[in-house]
Design an enzyme around this catalytic site. Structure first.
Site, short mmCIF file in Angstrom:
data_model
loop_
_atom_site.label_atom_id
_atom_site.label_comp_id
_atom_site.label_asym_id
_atom_site.label_seq_id
_atom_site.Cartn_x
_atom_site.Cartn_y
_atom_site.Cartn_z
N CYS A 109 -4.19 -0.32 -8.19
CA CYS A 109 -2.89 -0.09 -8.83
C CYS A 109 -2.65 1.32 -9.37
CB CYS A 109 -2.71 -1.06 -9.98
SG CYS A 109 -2.44 -2.73 -9.42
N PRO A 147 0.83 -1.21 0.00
CA PRO A 147 0.00 0.00 0.00
C PRO A 147 0.86 1.26 0.00
CG PRO A 147 0.00 -1.02 2.18
CD PRO A 147 0.78 -1.93 1.28
N ALA A 203 5.34 2.14 -15.35
CA ALA A 203 5.09 2.93 -16.56
C ALA A 203 3.81 2.47 -17.26
CB ALA A 203 6.29 2.81 -17.51
#
Ligand code: UDX
Ligand code: UDX
Ligand code: ADP
Length: 480
Positions: free
Chosen positions: A272, A89, A218
Protein backbone atom coordinates in the site's frame (compact mmCIF):
# COMPACT_ATOMS: atom_id res chain seq x y z
CA UNK A 1 -31.60 -12.20 4.22
CA UNK A 2 -29.09 -9.64 2.94
CA UNK A 3 -26.62 -11.14 0.50
CA UNK A 4 -23.11 -9.81 0.16
CA UNK A 5 -20.70 -10.76 -2.58
CA UNK A 6 -17.06 -9.70 -2.56
CA UNK A 7 -15.07 -9.72 -5.82
CA UNK A 8 -11.44 -10.50 -5.02
CA UNK A 9 -10.36 -13.08 -2.45
CA UNK A 10 -7.08 -11.44 -1.52
CA UNK A 11 -5.49 -9.99 1.60
CA UNK A 12 -8.28 -7.45 1.98
CA UNK A 13 -11.38 -9.23 0.64
CA UNK A 14 -10.78 -12.58 2.37
CA UNK A 15 -10.27 -11.49 6.00
CA UNK A 16 -12.79 -8.61 5.79
CA UNK A 17 -15.58 -10.83 4.53
CA UNK A 18 -14.75 -13.58 7.01
CA UNK A 19 -15.19 -11.09 9.85
CA UNK A 20 -18.42 -9.69 8.42
CA UNK A 21 -19.76 -13.26 8.20
CA UNK A 22 -18.71 -13.98 11.78
CA UNK A 23 -20.26 -10.83 13.17
CA UNK A 24 -23.44 -10.96 11.07
CA UNK A 25 -24.76 -14.55 11.16
CA UNK A 26 -27.89 -13.49 9.31
CA UNK A 27 -26.00 -12.16 6.31
CA UNK A 28 -24.79 -14.52 3.60
CA UNK A 29 -21.32 -13.64 2.39
CA UNK A 30 -19.77 -15.10 -0.76
CA UNK A 31 -16.20 -14.24 -1.74
CA UNK A 32 -15.47 -14.80 -5.43
CA UNK A 33 -12.27 -14.73 -7.44
CA UNK A 34 -11.32 -15.49 -11.03
CA UNK A 35 -8.12 -17.12 -9.84
CA UNK A 36 -9.32 -20.62 -9.05
CA UNK A 37 -6.34 -21.89 -6.98
CA UNK A 38 -6.99 -19.09 -4.50
CA UNK A 39 -10.62 -20.17 -4.10
CA UNK A 40 -9.59 -23.81 -3.69
CA UNK A 41 -7.16 -22.74 -0.99
CA UNK A 42 -9.82 -20.69 0.83
CA UNK A 43 -11.96 -23.82 0.87
CA UNK A 44 -9.14 -25.96 2.25
CA UNK A 45 -7.28 -26.24 5.57
CA UNK A 46 -4.35 -24.32 4.09
CA UNK A 47 -5.68 -20.79 3.57
CA UNK A 48 -3.95 -18.81 0.81
CA UNK A 49 -2.76 -16.10 3.19
CA UNK A 50 -1.12 -16.28 6.57
CA UNK A 51 -2.86 -14.07 9.09
CA UNK A 52 -2.99 -14.75 12.84
CA UNK A 53 -6.53 -15.64 13.97
CA UNK A 54 -7.91 -15.93 10.43
CA UNK A 55 -8.16 -19.74 10.47
CA UNK A 56 -10.44 -19.64 13.49
CA UNK A 57 -12.79 -17.09 12.00
CA UNK A 58 -13.02 -18.94 8.68
CA UNK A 59 -13.59 -22.29 10.40
CA UNK A 60 -16.46 -20.85 12.42
CA UNK A 61 -18.45 -19.56 9.41
CA UNK A 62 -17.32 -21.37 6.27
CA UNK A 63 -20.17 -23.46 4.88
CA UNK A 64 -22.67 -21.66 7.14
CA UNK A 65 -22.90 -18.07 5.96
CA UNK A 66 -19.42 -17.70 4.43
CA UNK A 67 -18.63 -19.19 1.04
CA UNK A 68 -15.73 -19.00 -1.41
CA UNK A 69 -16.53 -19.52 -5.05
CA UNK A 70 -15.13 -19.09 -8.54
CA UNK A 71 -18.64 -18.64 -9.85
CA UNK A 72 -18.22 -14.88 -10.00
CA UNK A 73 -21.19 -13.91 -12.16
CA UNK A 74 -23.80 -16.01 -10.38
CA UNK A 75 -22.99 -14.62 -6.95
CA UNK A 76 -22.69 -11.05 -8.12
CA UNK A 77 -26.11 -11.35 -9.76
CA UNK A 78 -27.67 -12.61 -6.51
CA UNK A 79 -26.09 -10.05 -4.17
CA UNK A 80 -27.61 -6.91 -2.67
CA UNK A 81 -24.23 -5.48 -1.77
CA UNK A 82 -21.18 -6.10 -3.97
CA UNK A 83 -17.76 -5.30 -2.52
CA UNK A 84 -15.01 -4.83 -5.07
CA UNK A 85 -11.64 -5.75 -3.65
CA UNK A 86 -9.57 -6.51 -6.73
CA UNK A 87 -5.93 -5.62 -7.08
CA UNK A 88 -4.92 -2.14 -8.21
CA UNK A 89 -1.18 -2.26 -8.94
CA UNK A 90 0.80 0.71 -10.18
CA UNK A 91 0.70 1.04 -13.97
CA UNK A 92 3.83 -0.31 -15.59
CA UNK A 93 3.23 0.99 -19.09
CA UNK A 94 1.62 3.87 -20.93
CA UNK A 95 0.19 7.08 -19.51
CA UNK A 96 1.09 7.52 -15.85
CA UNK A 97 3.44 4.48 -15.86
CA UNK A 98 5.23 4.06 -12.53
CA UNK A 99 2.75 6.26 -10.68
CA UNK A 100 -0.89 5.94 -11.65
CA UNK A 101 -3.01 3.04 -10.43
CA UNK A 102 -3.78 0.38 -12.99
CA UNK A 103 -7.55 0.13 -12.96
CA UNK A 104 -7.85 -2.68 -15.50
CA UNK A 105 -9.12 -5.19 -12.92
CA UNK A 106 -11.50 -2.65 -11.47
CA UNK A 107 -12.95 -1.69 -14.81
CA UNK A 108 -13.50 -5.26 -15.90
CA UNK A 109 -15.17 -6.04 -12.56
CA UNK A 110 -17.49 -3.04 -13.02
CA UNK A 111 -18.43 -4.05 -16.56
CA UNK A 112 -19.15 -7.56 -15.38
CA UNK A 113 -21.39 -6.27 -12.55
CA UNK A 114 -23.35 -4.18 -15.05
CA UNK A 115 -23.65 -7.16 -17.39
CA UNK A 116 -24.97 -9.72 -14.95
CA UNK A 117 -27.12 -7.61 -12.62
CA UNK A 118 -30.86 -8.06 -12.69
CA UNK A 119 -31.69 -6.23 -9.45
CA UNK A 120 -30.63 -2.96 -7.77
CA UNK A 121 -27.26 -3.10 -6.07
CA UNK A 122 -24.97 -1.22 -3.76
CA UNK A 123 -21.43 -1.42 -5.15
CA UNK A 124 -18.74 -0.83 -2.56
CA UNK A 125 -15.23 0.27 -3.41
CA UNK A 126 -12.98 -1.66 -1.04
CA UNK A 127 -9.58 -1.63 -2.74
CA UNK A 128 -7.55 1.57 -2.62
CA UNK A 129 -8.18 3.47 -5.81
CA UNK A 130 -7.45 6.98 -7.00
CA UNK A 131 -9.83 9.74 -6.00
CA UNK A 132 -12.74 9.94 -8.44
CA UNK A 133 -12.62 6.24 -9.34
CA UNK A 134 -16.11 5.89 -7.90
CA UNK A 135 -17.28 8.45 -10.42
CA UNK A 136 -15.76 6.49 -13.30
CA UNK A 137 -17.24 3.25 -12.02
CA UNK A 138 -20.60 4.92 -11.58
CA UNK A 139 -20.46 5.95 -15.25
CA UNK A 140 -19.65 2.43 -16.41
CA UNK A 141 -22.47 1.00 -14.31
CA UNK A 142 -25.15 3.53 -15.19
CA UNK A 143 -24.32 3.56 -18.92
CA UNK A 144 -24.73 -0.21 -19.01
CA UNK A 145 -27.43 -0.57 -16.40
CA UNK A 146 -30.54 -1.63 -18.34
CA UNK A 147 -32.66 0.36 -15.89
CA UNK A 148 -31.09 -1.10 -12.76
CA UNK A 149 -30.16 1.32 -9.97
CA UNK A 150 -26.58 1.18 -8.74
CA UNK A 151 -25.38 3.11 -5.72
CA UNK A 152 -21.64 3.47 -5.36
CA UNK A 153 -20.03 3.68 -1.95
CA UNK A 154 -16.40 4.08 -0.97
CA UNK A 155 -15.55 2.05 2.12
CA UNK A 156 -11.76 1.97 2.31
CA UNK A 157 -10.16 -0.74 4.42
CA UNK A 158 -7.57 0.30 7.01
CA UNK A 159 -6.50 -3.14 8.24
CA UNK A 160 -2.81 -3.85 8.44
CA UNK A 161 -1.43 -7.25 7.52
CA UNK A 162 -0.40 -9.40 10.46
CA UNK A 163 -3.03 -7.75 12.65
CA UNK A 164 -5.93 -7.92 10.19
CA UNK A 165 -8.35 -9.83 12.41
CA UNK A 166 -7.68 -7.63 15.42
CA UNK A 167 -8.03 -4.50 13.25
CA UNK A 168 -11.31 -5.76 11.79
CA UNK A 169 -12.75 -6.74 15.18
CA UNK A 170 -11.85 -3.44 16.72
CA UNK A 171 -11.33 -0.78 14.04
CA UNK A 172 -10.27 2.78 14.95
CA UNK A 173 -12.96 3.84 12.52
CA UNK A 174 -15.04 2.61 9.61
CA UNK A 175 -15.31 5.11 6.81
CA UNK A 176 -18.23 5.15 4.39
CA UNK A 177 -18.48 7.67 1.59
CA UNK A 178 -21.50 8.04 -0.65
CA UNK A 179 -23.53 10.40 -2.77
CA UNK A 180 -25.36 13.19 -0.98
CA UNK A 181 -28.67 12.23 -2.59
CA UNK A 182 -31.51 10.42 -0.74
CA UNK A 183 -30.62 7.17 -2.57
CA UNK A 184 -26.95 7.66 -1.70
CA UNK A 185 -27.80 8.22 1.97
CA UNK A 186 -29.99 5.12 1.97
CA UNK A 187 -27.10 3.07 0.62
CA UNK A 188 -24.76 4.48 3.28
CA UNK A 189 -27.29 3.48 5.93
CA UNK A 190 -27.52 -0.07 4.55
CA UNK A 191 -23.74 -0.53 4.83
CA UNK A 192 -23.70 1.18 8.21
CA UNK A 193 -26.25 -1.40 9.41
CA UNK A 194 -23.82 -4.18 8.47
CA UNK A 195 -20.94 -2.70 10.48
CA UNK A 196 -23.26 -1.70 13.35
CA UNK A 197 -23.40 -5.41 14.28
CA UNK A 198 -20.08 -4.92 16.06
CA UNK A 199 -18.66 -1.42 15.51
CA UNK A 200 -19.87 1.34 17.88
CA UNK A 201 -21.86 4.02 16.03
CA UNK A 202 -19.42 6.82 16.91
CA UNK A 203 -16.65 4.99 15.08
CA UNK A 204 -18.57 4.85 11.82
CA UNK A 205 -17.76 8.00 9.88
CA UNK A 206 -19.87 8.98 6.89
CA UNK A 207 -18.57 11.42 4.29
CA UNK A 208 -18.98 12.25 0.65
CA UNK A 209 -17.41 9.91 -1.90
CA UNK A 210 -14.31 11.97 -2.61
CA UNK A 211 -13.45 12.53 1.03
CA UNK A 212 -13.60 8.79 1.69
CA UNK A 213 -11.42 7.97 -1.30
CA UNK A 214 -8.87 10.66 -0.49
CA UNK A 215 -8.81 9.78 3.23
CA UNK A 216 -7.47 6.34 2.43
CA UNK A 217 -4.61 7.71 0.33
CA UNK A 218 -3.95 10.41 2.91
CA UNK A 219 -3.88 7.97 5.84
CA UNK A 220 -1.32 5.77 4.14
CA UNK A 221 0.73 8.76 3.00
CA UNK A 222 0.82 10.17 6.56
CA UNK A 223 1.81 6.81 8.03
CA UNK A 224 4.56 6.30 5.46
CA UNK A 225 5.72 9.85 6.02
CA UNK A 226 6.21 9.16 9.73
CA UNK A 227 8.45 6.23 8.90
CA UNK A 228 10.46 8.21 6.37
CA UNK A 229 10.76 11.03 8.91
CA UNK A 230 12.10 8.75 11.61
CA UNK A 231 14.34 6.97 9.09
CA UNK A 232 15.75 10.32 7.95
CA UNK A 233 16.45 11.04 11.63
CA UNK A 234 18.16 7.67 11.96
CA UNK A 235 20.80 8.73 9.42
CA UNK A 236 21.43 11.88 11.39
CA UNK A 237 21.59 9.89 14.65
CA UNK A 238 24.31 7.65 13.23
CA UNK A 239 26.24 10.72 12.12
CA UNK A 240 25.96 12.48 15.46
CA UNK A 241 25.93 9.76 18.12
CA UNK A 242 22.27 10.25 19.06
CA UNK A 243 20.14 7.12 19.49
CA UNK A 244 17.04 7.02 17.30
CA UNK A 245 15.06 4.94 19.83
CA UNK A 246 15.67 7.59 22.48
CA UNK A 247 14.67 10.32 20.04
CA UNK A 248 11.50 8.44 19.02
CA UNK A 249 10.57 7.85 22.63
CA UNK A 250 11.13 11.49 23.52
CA UNK A 251 9.15 12.95 20.62
CA UNK A 252 6.41 10.31 20.93
CA UNK A 253 5.61 11.58 24.43
CA UNK A 254 4.29 14.76 22.85
CA UNK A 255 0.59 13.93 22.60
CA UNK A 256 0.40 15.91 19.38
CA UNK A 257 2.91 13.49 17.82
CA UNK A 258 2.02 10.26 19.68
CA UNK A 259 4.18 7.17 20.24
CA UNK A 260 3.08 4.80 17.46
CA UNK A 261 4.71 4.16 14.09
CA UNK A 262 8.04 5.71 15.02
CA UNK A 263 10.26 2.65 14.68
CA UNK A 264 13.25 3.30 12.47
CA UNK A 265 13.79 0.49 10.00
CA UNK A 266 15.52 -0.56 6.83
CA UNK A 267 12.50 0.95 5.05
CA UNK A 268 8.78 0.47 4.76
CA UNK A 269 7.28 -2.12 2.45
CA UNK A 270 3.89 -3.64 1.77
CA UNK A 271 1.48 -3.33 -1.07
CA UNK A 272 0.00 0.00 0.00
CA UNK A 273 2.35 2.71 1.15
CA UNK A 274 4.46 3.26 -1.95
CA UNK A 275 1.62 2.55 -4.35
CA UNK A 276 -0.73 4.96 -2.63
CA UNK A 277 1.84 7.74 -2.39
CA UNK A 278 2.76 7.39 -6.06
CA UNK A 279 -0.91 7.52 -6.80
CA UNK A 280 -1.28 10.67 -4.72
CA UNK A 281 1.71 12.20 -6.50
CA UNK A 282 0.14 11.41 -9.85
CA UNK A 283 -3.18 12.96 -8.87
CA UNK A 284 -1.39 16.11 -7.65
CA UNK A 285 0.56 16.37 -10.90
CA UNK A 286 -2.60 15.91 -12.95
CA UNK A 287 -4.10 18.81 -11.01
CA UNK A 288 -1.08 21.06 -11.60
CA UNK A 289 0.03 20.84 -7.95
CA UNK A 290 3.70 20.11 -8.55
CA UNK A 291 4.91 21.43 -5.15
CA UNK A 292 2.49 19.14 -3.35
CA UNK A 293 3.51 16.24 -5.59
CA UNK A 294 7.20 16.86 -4.84
CA UNK A 295 6.53 16.99 -1.12
CA UNK A 296 5.03 13.48 -1.10
CA UNK A 297 7.52 12.09 -3.61
CA UNK A 298 10.24 12.77 -1.07
CA UNK A 299 8.68 10.21 1.31
CA UNK A 300 9.33 7.46 -1.25
CA UNK A 301 12.78 8.81 -2.06
CA UNK A 302 13.84 8.72 1.59
CA UNK A 303 12.60 5.13 1.74
CA UNK A 304 14.80 4.21 -1.22
CA UNK A 305 17.69 6.08 0.37
CA UNK A 306 17.28 4.12 3.59
CA UNK A 307 17.62 0.78 1.76
CA UNK A 308 20.64 1.98 -0.21
CA UNK A 309 22.22 3.34 2.95
CA UNK A 310 21.80 -0.05 4.61
CA UNK A 311 23.45 -1.90 1.72
CA UNK A 312 26.28 0.63 1.65
CA UNK A 313 26.77 0.17 5.37
CA UNK A 314 27.05 -3.60 4.98
CA UNK A 315 29.50 -3.39 2.12
CA UNK A 316 31.66 -0.63 3.58
CA UNK A 317 31.88 -2.39 6.97
CA UNK A 318 33.18 -5.53 5.35
CA UNK A 319 36.24 -3.91 3.81
CA UNK A 320 34.27 -2.46 0.94
CA UNK A 321 33.51 -5.78 -0.67
CA UNK A 322 31.09 -8.61 -0.11
CA UNK A 323 32.10 -10.40 -3.28
CA UNK A 324 32.01 -14.17 -2.67
CA UNK A 325 31.12 -13.68 0.99
CA UNK A 326 28.18 -15.52 2.47
CA UNK A 327 25.63 -13.20 4.01
CA UNK A 328 22.69 -14.55 5.97
CA UNK A 329 19.38 -12.80 5.40
CA UNK A 330 17.00 -13.26 8.32
CA UNK A 331 13.49 -12.31 7.30
CA UNK A 332 12.18 -11.54 3.83
CA UNK A 333 8.51 -10.59 4.42
CA UNK A 334 7.76 -6.85 4.53
CA UNK A 335 6.91 -7.14 8.23
CA UNK A 336 6.46 -9.87 10.81
CA UNK A 337 3.43 -12.16 10.99
CA UNK A 338 2.82 -12.19 7.26
CA UNK A 339 4.14 -14.18 4.32
CA UNK A 340 3.58 -11.21 2.02
CA UNK A 341 6.62 -9.86 0.17
CA UNK A 342 5.05 -7.12 -1.92
CA UNK A 343 7.47 -4.16 -1.93
CA UNK A 344 9.42 -5.71 0.93
CA UNK A 345 12.62 -3.77 1.65
CA UNK A 346 14.38 -7.16 1.64
CA UNK A 347 14.17 -7.20 -2.16
CA UNK A 348 16.09 -3.94 -2.57
CA UNK A 349 18.66 -4.91 0.05
CA UNK A 350 19.22 -8.40 -1.39
CA UNK A 351 19.47 -7.07 -4.93
CA UNK A 352 21.95 -4.47 -3.73
CA UNK A 353 24.10 -7.12 -2.07
CA UNK A 354 23.83 -9.40 -5.10
CA UNK A 355 24.98 -6.47 -7.21
CA UNK A 356 28.13 -6.54 -5.12
CA UNK A 357 28.42 -10.30 -5.75
CA UNK A 358 27.48 -11.52 -2.27
CA UNK A 359 26.30 -15.10 -1.71
CA UNK A 360 22.96 -14.97 0.10
CA UNK A 361 21.47 -17.56 2.40
CA UNK A 362 17.91 -16.53 3.17
CA UNK A 363 15.56 -17.68 5.90
CA UNK A 364 12.02 -16.48 6.50
CA UNK A 365 9.54 -18.46 8.59
CA UNK A 366 6.62 -17.77 6.23
CA UNK A 367 7.88 -16.88 2.77
CA UNK A 368 8.33 -19.87 0.45
CA UNK A 369 11.55 -20.33 -1.48
CA UNK A 370 9.91 -19.98 -4.92
CA UNK A 371 8.52 -16.59 -4.00
CA UNK A 372 11.90 -15.35 -2.80
CA UNK A 373 13.61 -16.55 -5.97
CA UNK A 374 10.91 -15.00 -8.10
CA UNK A 375 11.01 -11.67 -6.26
CA UNK A 376 14.76 -11.41 -6.58
CA UNK A 377 14.77 -12.15 -10.27
CA UNK A 378 12.06 -9.67 -11.11
CA UNK A 379 11.96 -6.22 -12.48
CA UNK A 380 11.04 -3.58 -9.93
CA UNK A 381 7.89 -2.53 -11.76
CA UNK A 382 6.33 -5.97 -11.25
CA UNK A 383 6.91 -6.16 -7.54
CA UNK A 384 3.65 -4.87 -6.14
CA UNK A 385 1.63 -7.44 -8.02
CA UNK A 386 0.29 -10.43 -6.11
CA UNK A 387 2.49 -13.51 -6.60
CA UNK A 388 0.22 -15.29 -9.06
CA UNK A 389 0.10 -12.29 -11.39
CA UNK A 390 3.85 -11.90 -11.54
CA UNK A 391 5.57 -13.39 -14.56
CA UNK A 392 7.18 -16.71 -13.83
CA UNK A 393 10.90 -16.61 -14.02
CA UNK A 394 12.25 -20.10 -13.88
CA UNK A 395 15.90 -19.06 -13.74
CA UNK A 396 16.86 -19.39 -10.11
CA UNK A 397 19.56 -16.99 -9.01
CA UNK A 398 22.66 -19.05 -8.33
CA UNK A 399 23.99 -16.79 -5.62
CA UNK A 400 20.83 -17.28 -3.56
CA UNK A 401 19.83 -20.24 -1.41
CA UNK A 402 16.79 -20.40 0.81
CA UNK A 403 17.08 -22.47 3.95
CA UNK A 404 14.80 -23.81 6.67
CA UNK A 405 16.18 -22.09 9.77
CA UNK A 406 18.33 -19.26 11.04
CA UNK A 407 21.19 -21.49 12.19
CA UNK A 408 21.65 -23.00 8.77
CA UNK A 409 21.44 -19.57 7.14
CA UNK A 410 24.17 -18.16 9.36
CA UNK A 411 26.56 -21.12 9.31
CA UNK A 412 29.86 -20.04 7.76
CA UNK A 413 28.51 -16.57 7.02
CA UNK A 414 30.51 -13.36 7.31
CA UNK A 415 27.53 -11.24 8.18
CA UNK A 416 23.84 -11.38 9.15
CA UNK A 417 21.22 -8.91 7.92
CA UNK A 418 18.00 -8.88 9.92
CA UNK A 419 15.35 -7.54 7.56
CA UNK A 420 12.05 -8.59 9.18
CA UNK A 421 11.26 -8.27 12.89
CA UNK A 422 10.10 -11.89 13.45
CA UNK A 423 9.89 -12.59 17.19
CA UNK A 424 11.93 -15.78 16.85
CA UNK A 425 15.00 -13.75 15.85
CA UNK A 426 15.05 -12.18 19.31
CA UNK A 427 15.58 -15.48 21.06
CA UNK A 428 18.12 -17.13 18.78
CA UNK A 429 21.25 -18.59 20.41
CA UNK A 430 23.58 -15.89 19.12
CA UNK A 431 26.58 -17.42 20.90
CA UNK A 432 26.13 -20.61 18.91
CA UNK A 433 25.60 -18.58 15.74
CA UNK A 434 28.76 -16.57 16.41
CA UNK A 435 30.82 -19.72 16.89
CA UNK A 436 29.76 -21.02 13.49
CA UNK A 437 30.49 -17.82 11.56
CA UNK A 438 33.54 -16.39 9.85
CA UNK A 439 35.35 -13.74 11.87
CA UNK A 440 35.02 -10.85 12.21
CA UNK A 441 31.32 -11.65 12.43
CA UNK A 442 28.86 -8.86 11.67
CA UNK A 443 25.21 -8.30 12.51
CA UNK A 444 23.34 -5.60 10.57
CA UNK A 445 20.04 -5.15 12.30
CA UNK A 446 17.55 -3.45 10.00
CA UNK A 447 14.75 -3.66 12.56
CA UNK A 448 16.45 -2.73 15.84
CA UNK A 449 15.51 -6.10 17.22
CA UNK A 450 18.65 -7.51 18.84
CA UNK A 451 20.22 -6.66 22.18
CA UNK A 452 23.26 -4.77 20.90
CA UNK A 453 25.28 -4.94 24.14
CA UNK A 454 24.76 -8.68 24.49
CA UNK A 455 25.83 -9.31 20.91
CA UNK A 456 28.88 -7.09 21.24
CA UNK A 457 29.89 -9.01 24.36
CA UNK A 458 29.71 -12.24 22.36
CA UNK A 459 32.11 -10.68 19.86
CA UNK A 460 29.87 -9.49 17.03
CA UNK A 461 30.37 -6.19 15.31
CA UNK A 462 26.85 -4.81 15.42
CA UNK A 463 25.17 -2.18 13.30
CA UNK A 464 21.65 -1.14 14.26
CA UNK A 465 19.67 1.50 12.41
CA UNK A 466 20.09 4.93 13.99
CA UNK A 467 22.17 3.70 16.94
CA UNK A 468 25.59 4.93 18.04
CA UNK A 469 28.16 3.19 15.86
CA UNK A 470 30.70 0.56 16.83
CA UNK A 471 34.28 1.89 16.77
CA UNK A 472 34.83 -0.51 13.87
CA UNK A 473 32.12 1.06 11.76
CA UNK A 474 33.27 4.58 12.53
CA UNK A 475 36.67 3.78 11.03
CA UNK A 476 35.15 2.56 7.77
CA UNK A 477 34.53 4.81 4.77
CA UNK A 478 31.60 7.21 5.14
CA UNK A 479 28.20 5.95 4.01
CA UNK A 480 26.29 8.20 1.64
C1 UDX B 1 -0.73 -0.37 5.91
C2 UDX B 1 -1.60 0.51 6.83
O1 UDX B 1 -1.08 0.43 8.18
C3 UDX B 1 -3.04 0.04 6.80
O2 UDX B 1 -3.85 0.91 7.59
C4 UDX B 1 -3.53 0.03 5.36
O3 UDX B 1 -4.85 -0.46 5.30
C5 UDX B 1 -2.62 -0.81 4.48
O4 UDX B 1 -1.26 -0.35 4.59
P1 UDX B 1 0.40 -2.76 6.08
O5 UDX B 1 1.10 -2.38 4.83
O6 UDX B 1 -0.27 -4.09 6.15
O7 UDX B 1 -0.74 -1.69 6.43
O8 UDX B 1 1.45 -2.73 7.29
P2 UDX B 1 2.01 -1.62 8.27
O9 UDX B 1 1.98 -2.16 9.65
O10 UDX B 1 1.41 -0.29 8.10
O11 UDX B 1 3.56 -1.54 7.86
C6 UDX B 1 3.98 -1.06 6.61
C7 UDX B 1 5.49 -1.05 6.56
O12 UDX B 1 6.03 -0.05 7.42
C8 UDX B 1 6.14 -2.36 6.99
O13 UDX B 1 7.21 -2.65 6.12
C9 UDX B 1 6.63 -2.06 8.39
O14 UDX B 1 7.71 -2.85 8.77
C10 UDX B 1 7.03 -0.61 8.25
N1 UDX B 1 7.05 0.11 9.53
C11 UDX B 1 5.91 0.27 10.25
C12 UDX B 1 8.24 0.68 10.00
O15 UDX B 1 9.28 0.57 9.35
N2 UDX B 1 8.22 1.38 11.17
C13 UDX B 1 7.10 1.55 11.91
O16 UDX B 1 7.16 2.22 12.96
C14 UDX B 1 5.91 0.98 11.43
C1 UDX C 1 5.81 25.49 18.94
C2 UDX C 1 5.67 24.10 19.54
O1 UDX C 1 4.29 23.74 19.57
C3 UDX C 1 6.24 24.08 20.94
O2 UDX C 1 6.20 22.75 21.46
C4 UDX C 1 7.69 24.58 20.90
O3 UDX C 1 8.20 24.60 22.22
C5 UDX C 1 7.75 25.95 20.25
O4 UDX C 1 7.17 25.90 18.94
P1 UDX C 1 4.41 27.73 19.09
O5 UDX C 1 5.26 28.18 17.94
O6 UDX C 1 4.28 28.67 20.24
O7 UDX C 1 4.98 26.37 19.70
O8 UDX C 1 2.93 27.42 18.61
P2 UDX C 1 2.17 26.18 17.95
O9 UDX C 1 0.89 26.03 18.65
O10 UDX C 1 2.99 24.96 17.84
O11 UDX C 1 1.87 26.72 16.49
C6 UDX C 1 2.89 26.99 15.54
C7 UDX C 1 2.26 27.46 14.25
O12 UDX C 1 1.61 26.37 13.58
C8 UDX C 1 1.22 28.55 14.42
O13 UDX C 1 1.38 29.51 13.42
C9 UDX C 1 -0.09 27.78 14.27
O14 UDX C 1 -1.12 28.65 13.83
C10 UDX C 1 0.29 26.75 13.23
N1 UDX C 1 -0.58 25.53 13.26
C11 UDX C 1 -0.64 24.71 14.35
C12 UDX C 1 -1.33 25.19 12.15
O15 UDX C 1 -1.30 25.91 11.13
N2 UDX C 1 -2.12 24.07 12.19
C13 UDX C 1 -2.18 23.26 13.27
O16 UDX C 1 -2.89 22.23 13.22
C14 UDX C 1 -1.40 23.58 14.39
P1 ADP D 1 -5.51 -6.96 -1.89
O1 ADP D 1 -4.20 -6.94 -1.15
O2 ADP D 1 -5.99 -5.56 -2.25
O3 ADP D 1 -6.58 -7.78 -1.27
P2 ADP D 1 -4.89 -9.09 -3.76
O4 ADP D 1 -4.04 -8.95 -4.95
O5 ADP D 1 -4.42 -9.90 -2.58
O6 ADP D 1 -5.22 -7.59 -3.32
O7 ADP D 1 -6.32 -9.67 -4.19
C1 ADP D 1 -7.06 -9.25 -5.27
C2 ADP D 1 -7.75 -10.46 -5.91
O8 ADP D 1 -8.70 -9.98 -6.87
C3 ADP D 1 -6.84 -11.41 -6.67
O9 ADP D 1 -6.92 -12.70 -6.09
C4 ADP D 1 -7.40 -11.42 -8.13
O10 ADP D 1 -7.37 -12.69 -8.72
C5 ADP D 1 -8.83 -10.96 -7.91
N1 ADP D 1 -9.45 -10.36 -9.10
C6 ADP D 1 -8.96 -9.42 -9.93
N2 ADP D 1 -9.84 -9.10 -10.90
C7 ADP D 1 -10.95 -9.85 -10.68
C8 ADP D 1 -12.23 -9.99 -11.34
N3 ADP D 1 -12.56 -9.25 -12.40
N4 ADP D 1 -13.11 -10.89 -10.83
C9 ADP D 1 -12.79 -11.63 -9.74
N5 ADP D 1 -11.63 -11.55 -9.08
C10 ADP D 1 -10.70 -10.68 -9.53
Amino acid sequence: MVKICCIGAGYVGGPTMAVIALKCPKIEVVVVDIFEPRIIAWNSDQLPIYEPGLDDVVKKCRGKNLFFSKDVEKHVAEADIVFVSVNTPTKTQGLGAGKAADLTYWESAARMIADVSKSDKIVVEKSTVPVKTAEAIEKILTHNSKGINFQILSNPEFLAEGTAIQDLFNPDRVLIGGRETPEGQKAIQALKDVYAHWVPAERIICTNLWSAELSKLAANAFLAQRISSVNAMSALCEATGADVSEVSHAIGKDTRIGPKFLNASVGFGGSCFQKDILNLVYICECNGLSEVANYWKQVVQVNEYQKTRFVNRVVSSMFNTVSGKKIAILGFAFKKDTGDTRETPAIGVCQGLLGDKAILSIYDPQVPQELIQRDLSMHKSELDKPPHLRPMNSVAIEQVTCVGDAYEATKGAHGICILTEWDEFKTLDYKKIYNNMNKPAFVFDGRNLVDIDKLRQIGFIVYSIGKPLDAWLKDMPAVA
